[in-house]
Design an enzyme around this catalytic site. Structure first.
Site, PDB file in Angstrom:
ATOM      1  N   TYR A  34      14.056  93.362  57.244  1.00  0.00           N
ATOM      2  CA  TYR A  34      14.870  93.026  56.076  1.00  0.00           C
ATOM      3  C   TYR A  34      15.400  94.263  55.368  1.00  0.00           C
ATOM      4  CZ  TYR A  34      16.254  90.891  51.641  1.00  0.00           C
ATOM      5  OH  TYR A  34      16.973  90.476  50.534  1.00  0.00           O
ATOM      6  N   LYS A  64      19.421  95.533  54.968  1.00  0.00           N
ATOM      7  CA  LYS A  64      20.141  95.653  53.702  1.00  0.00           C
ATOM      8  C   LYS A  64      20.675  97.075  53.501  1.00  0.00           C
ATOM      9  CE  LYS A  64      19.846  91.409  52.394  1.00  0.00           C
ATOM     10  NZ  LYS A  64      21.058  90.550  52.331  1.00  0.00           N
TER      11      LYS A  64
END
Length: 247
Positions: A170, A174
């Site tokens: 994750y 990002k």
């Protein structure tokens, strides 16, 4: 047609749904992008009950055919797009309990690949498909929903990093999304289109098992603010409720 038109991906729930609500109540036509027809139609109907012109658009950001079909439909029915909110995102590890998530040394490449497919490559696919429509807007806006966990400055800050979850798939997706934002902002510099990343804060959503300390509506307010930036607003920036986030 005078009303602005906004497409929000992953808009059937959470921050995406609340962003659609805010923009819709502001008078925009909101296109509720969702993979599930049942959930997307339900979300659009809920928004319509509030007097919002909300229309479900089937959109799986990881499926090229679905992405192009969505762009074709918007072209045929509306002819342009004023706002694109790339909100759809996943975490293939347990963000509700970071302690139970595997450390980077035990994360399989497949988990990283899954995160990048949606959080990065999906954004590129949707943005490229929608750009011809956004170029027809007098003031197009692209908002990429990122996270403060994508900030290399924050995650390497000795005073802050120990408390931040070290979610390899994750977090890195990002960070990559922020680089995507900068790349598009550079290409579109000098045009009416502004491209920004937004960190909505730690909001209680399905993504983290509703453990967040902020409501989806609070996060959506930050996203919607970037969607309606004035002509003097920034582009290629990393924004939050408290101002700019350090890269």
């Amino acid at each position: 047609m005078t009303a602005q038109i906004a497409l929000i991906t992953g808009a059937n729930k959470g921050i995406g749904f609340e962003t659609a609500r805010i923009l819709g109540l502001d008078g925009m036509i909101v296109l509720v992008g969702a993979r599930s027809a049942a959930l997307g139609e339900k979300a659009a109907a809920a928004l319509a009950e509030e007097g919002i012109d909300a229309r479900f658009v089937h959109l799986d950001v990881t499926d090229a055919v679905s992405v192009q079909a969505a762009a074709d439909r918007i072209e045929d029915e509306l002819g342009r797009l004023d706002v694109l909110v790339n909100n759809a995102g996943i975490t293939p590890t347990d963000a509700s309990d970071p302690a139970s998530s595997p450390p980077p040394s035990r994360v399989s490449p497949g988990l990283v690949r899954a995160a990048f497919e949606t959080n990065v490559l999906g954004v590129v696919a949707v943005t490229n498909a929608m750009l011809p429509l956004l170029r027809r807007s007098p003031a197009g806006r692209i908002v990429n929903v990122s996270s403060s966990l994508g900030s290399l400055t924050r995650t390497t800050d000795p005073s802050a990093s120990p408390s931040l979850p070290n979610l390899l798939p994750y977090n890195t997706s990002k960070t990559a999304l922020n680089a995507v934002t900068v790349a598009y902002a550079r290409e579109l510099a000098g045009t009416p289109i502004k491209v920004n990343s937004v960190a909505p804060g730690f909001c209680a959503t399905d993504l983290n098992g509703h453990t967040g300390t902020r409501t989806p509506a609070q996060g959506a307010a930050v996203v919607a603010g970037a969607a309606v930036l004035g002509g003097d607003g920034p582009t290629g920036a990393y924004l939050s409720e408290d101002g700019r986030v350090p890269w």
